[in-house]
Scaffold this motif. Structure first.
Motif, PDB file in Angstrom:
ATOM      1  N   PRO A 104      -9.569  -7.522   6.679  1.00  0.00           N
ATOM      2  CA  PRO A 104     -10.082  -8.549   7.589  1.00  0.00           C
ATOM      3  C   PRO A 104      -9.071  -9.032   8.614  1.00  0.00           C
ATOM      4  N   ASP A 105      -7.795  -8.676   8.427  1.00  0.00           N
ATOM      5  CA  ASP A 105      -6.759  -8.959   9.420  1.00  0.00           C
ATOM      6  C   ASP A 105      -5.600  -7.997   9.164  1.00  0.00           C
ATOM      7  N   ALA A 106      -4.632  -8.000  10.065  1.00  0.00           N
ATOM      8  CA  ALA A 106      -3.509  -7.065   9.949  1.00  0.00           C
ATOM      9  C   ALA A 106      -2.705  -7.308   8.679  1.00  0.00           C
ATOM     10  N   GLY A 107      -2.651  -8.557   8.214  1.00  0.00           N
ATOM     11  CA  GLY A 107      -1.884  -8.893   7.019  1.00  0.00           C
ATOM     12  C   GLY A 107      -2.431  -8.251   5.757  1.00  0.00           C
ATOM     13  N   ALA A 108      -3.714  -7.927   5.743  1.00  0.00           N
ATOM     14  CA  ALA A 108      -4.347  -7.328   4.562  1.00  0.00           C
ATOM     15  C   ALA A 108      -4.388  -5.811   4.632  1.00  0.00           C
ATOM     16  N   ALA A 109      -3.777  -5.232   5.674  1.00  0.00           N
ATOM     17  CA  ALA A 109      -3.875  -3.784   5.882  1.00  0.00           C
ATOM     18  C   ALA A 109      -3.256  -2.989   4.740  1.00  0.00           C
ATOM     19  N   LYS A 110      -2.107  -3.441   4.236  1.00  0.00           N
ATOM     20  CA  LYS A 110      -1.444  -2.710   3.157  1.00  0.00           C
ATOM     21  C   LYS A 110      -2.303  -2.709   1.896  1.00  0.00           C
ATOM     22  N   MET A 111      -2.879  -3.864   1.566  1.00  0.00           N
ATOM     23  CA  MET A 111      -3.763  -3.949   0.406  1.00  0.00           C
ATOM     24  C   MET A 111      -4.971  -3.038   0.592  1.00  0.00           C
ATOM     25  N   ALA A 112      -5.574  -3.060   1.788  1.00  0.00           N
ATOM     26  CA  ALA A 112      -6.748  -2.239   2.065  1.00  0.00           C
ATOM     27  C   ALA A 112      -6.419  -0.751   1.975  1.00  0.00           C
ATOM     28  N   ARG A 113      -5.232  -0.376   2.423  1.00  0.00           N
ATOM     29  CA  ARG A 113      -4.823   1.032   2.359  1.00  0.00           C
ATOM     30  C   ARG A 113      -4.758   1.516   0.908  1.00  0.00           C
ATOM     31  N   GLY A 114      -4.237   0.651   0.020  1.00  0.00           N
ATOM     32  CA  GLY A 114      -4.174   1.003  -1.398  1.00  0.00           C
ATOM     33  C   GLY A 114      -5.559   1.175  -1.997  1.00  0.00           C
ATOM     34  N   PHE A 115      -6.492   0.302  -1.628  1.00  0.00           N
ATOM     35  CA  PHE A 115      -7.872   0.407  -2.119  1.00  0.00           C
ATOM     36  C   PHE A 115      -8.524   1.697  -1.619  1.00  0.00           C
ATOM     37  N   SER A 116      -8.333   2.003  -0.334  1.00  0.00           N
ATOM     38  CA  SER A 116      -8.982   3.191   0.244  1.00  0.00           C
ATOM     39  C   SER A 116      -8.480   4.462  -0.427  1.00  0.00           C
ATOM     40  N   ARG A 117      -7.199   4.489  -0.782  1.00  0.00           N
ATOM     41  CA  ARG A 117      -6.649   5.667  -1.467  1.00  0.00           C
ATOM     42  C   ARG A 117      -7.281   5.836  -2.846  1.00  0.00           C
ATOM     43  N   ARG A 118      -7.428   4.735  -3.578  1.00  0.00           N
ATOM     44  CA  ARG A 118      -7.980   4.808  -4.933  1.00  0.00           C
ATOM     45  C   ARG A 118      -9.479   5.079  -4.937  1.00  0.00           C
ATOM     46  N   LEU A 119     -10.171   4.683  -3.869  1.00  0.00           N
ATOM     47  CA  LEU A 119     -11.622   4.875  -3.802  1.00  0.00           C
ATOM     48  C   LEU A 119     -12.012   6.104  -2.975  1.00  0.00           C
ATOM     49  N   ASN A 120     -10.989   6.875  -2.538  1.00  0.00           N
ATOM     50  CA  ASN A 120     -11.230   8.072  -1.717  1.00  0.00           C
ATOM     51  C   ASN A 120     -12.045   7.727  -0.473  1.00  0.00           C
ATOM     52  N   GLY A 121     -11.676   6.625   0.152  1.00  0.00           N
ATOM     53  CA  GLY A 121     -12.370   6.200   1.360  1.00  0.00           C
ATOM     54  C   GLY A 121     -11.443   6.199   2.556  1.00  0.00           C
ATOM     55  N   SER A 122     -11.946   5.730   3.678  1.00  0.00           N
ATOM     56  CA  SER A 122     -11.130   5.596   4.881  1.00  0.00           C
ATOM     57  C   SER A 122     -10.814   4.125   5.120  1.00  0.00           C
ATOM     58  N   LEU A 123     -10.036   3.868   6.163  1.00  0.00           N
ATOM     59  CA  LEU A 123      -9.528   2.518   6.417  1.00  0.00           C
ATOM     60  C   LEU A 123      -9.981   2.014   7.779  1.00  0.00           C
ATOM     61  N   ALA A 124     -10.340   0.746   7.839  1.00  0.00           N
ATOM     62  CA  ALA A 124     -10.622   0.076   9.113  1.00  0.00           C
ATOM     63  C   ALA A 124      -9.935  -1.288   9.090  1.00  0.00           C
ATOM     64  N   ILE A 125      -9.640  -1.812  10.271  1.00  0.00           N
ATOM     65  CA  ILE A 125      -8.938  -3.097  10.374  1.00  0.00           C
ATOM     66  C   ILE A 125      -9.661  -3.980  11.383  1.00  0.00           C
ATOM     67  N   ILE A 126      -9.869  -5.232  11.009  1.00  0.00           N
ATOM     68  CA  ILE A 126     -10.465  -6.223  11.907  1.00  0.00           C
ATOM     69  C   ILE A 126      -9.360  -6.836  12.765  1.00  0.00           C
ATOM     70  N   ASP A 127      -9.571  -6.838  14.055  1.00  0.00           N
ATOM     71  CA  ASP A 127      -8.659  -7.521  14.982  1.00  0.00           C
ATOM     72  C   ASP A 127      -9.239  -8.912  15.229  1.00  0.00           C
TER      73      ASP A 127
END
Length: 332
Positions: free
Chosen positions: A189-212
């Motif tokens: 939901p923001d740039a600060g959560a990008a690292k957390m989201a990247r970890g989730f996407s790797r474990r769920l075999n998904g891709s990543l998006a970021i809200i500006d």
């Protein structure tokens, strides 16, 4: 002193036990901030919570007494520091009482690190509350800190004692793997959560998006852009906490406008302040998943809310800490 202690069944025997039992010299204490989580931890550890008296004087002053012998024991004190501020004071008094009772080692188990957002001096003449709280915990006598999903990883550096920083990601990932998400996109939901989201996407075999997004004022969020492809895909918004839910609800609407199929959201710490519950109810989010790091009061619950327990995760971390094993192995 007034009335009977406001202890929260701190000594009830658990009925379902985790394999094995705690070794001698191990005590688990709890304040009143989240007695339910403390009971869950004790159940998984197969031990009783240490008997503690927590009461109030007529003027509201907190009185703490540990009602069992803890001399020479390895003591773990479970207490989140979310509002009200009495939760912080309870924690400090419990640590001080354990230290004066000659505990061998005191570990502060802080599922939610309150005041963690005040971690820098971003305006003139403001306090750095996260550092102040760390100083107070150390001064009270804590030898170690155990927490989950700090607002910023560098908060570990505010302490001069060892800190074990746990992640709720395995709990959430297990939950969402059962959802059979369609071509999932994990959204920060923001740039600060990008690292957390990247970890989730790797474990769920998904891709990543970021809200500006931008914040024109405190607790007010405006979505400016979405970086990533979400059209026709299931989206999972991830964050460390939900406060007033302005960010999550606006992000969900932006994802729907861009053609997202279904939108889910998860966050470790459910503050759910003010209009949060209503905002999430009115949002296009299908399910909001949080943990019990903070006790969710009945008036803040809503139909879309799912609460997962981190009791087993904390119990394993406590057991590993007590037996001097690597806590990081929980996430290998």
């Amino acid at each position: 002193m007034t009335s009977a202690p406001v202890t929260t069944a701190l000594s009830e025997q658990s009925d379902s036990l985790m394999e094995g039992s705690a070794a001698p010299g191990f005590k688990l204490l709890s304040g009143t901030a989240n007695a339910g989580l403390a009971q869950e931890i004790s159940r998984h550890l197969a031990i009783d919570l240490c008997k503690v008296t927590l009461s109030r004087f007529a003027d509201g002053e907190i009185f703490v007494r540990i009602d069992e012998n803890i001399r020479g024991q390895d003591v773990f004190i479970v207490q989140s520091t979310n509002p009200p501020a009495e939760n912080v004071m309870e924690l400090l008094l419990l640590i001080d009482a354990a230290r004066r009772a000659s505990a061998a080692r005191i570990t502060c188990v802080m599922p939610y690190y309150g005041y963690s957002r005040q971690d820098r001096k971003d305006q003139p003449r403001v306090a750095i509350a996260a550092k102040l709280l760390a100083n107070m915990i150390e001064t009270a006598g804590a030898d170690r800190v155990l927490g989950i999903d700090f607002h910023q990883h560098q908060l570990q550096g505010f302490f001069d004692v060892p800190v074990d920083h746990l992640y709720a990601a395995p709990v959430f990932v297990n939950h969402y793997r059962k959802k059979n998400l369609k071509d999932p996109v994990v959204v920060a939901p923001d740039a600060g959560a990008a690292k957390m989201a990247r970890g989730f996407s790797r474990r769920l075999n998904g891709s990543l998006a970021i809200i500006d997004k931008r914040r024109p004022a405190a607790n007010v969020a405006e979505v400016v852009n979405v970086v990533g492809d979400v059209k026709g895909r299931d989206c999972l918004l991830v964050d460390d906490m939900i406060d007033t839910a302005g960010t999550l609800s606006e992000a969900a609407r932006a994802l729907k406008r861009l053609g997202a199929e279904r939108v889910f959201a998860c966050a470790t710490h459910a503050l759910l302040s003010g209009p949060a519950s209503q905002r999430l109810t009115d949002s296009p989010i299908e399910e909001v998943t949080v943990t019990d790091s903070i006790q969710v009061r009945p008036e803040r619950r809503f139909e879309k809310l799912a609460v997962l327990s981190v009791g087993e995760l904390l119990a394993k971390a406590i057991r590993f800490t007590h037996s001097e094993q690597s806590v990081s192995s929980l996430f290998d």
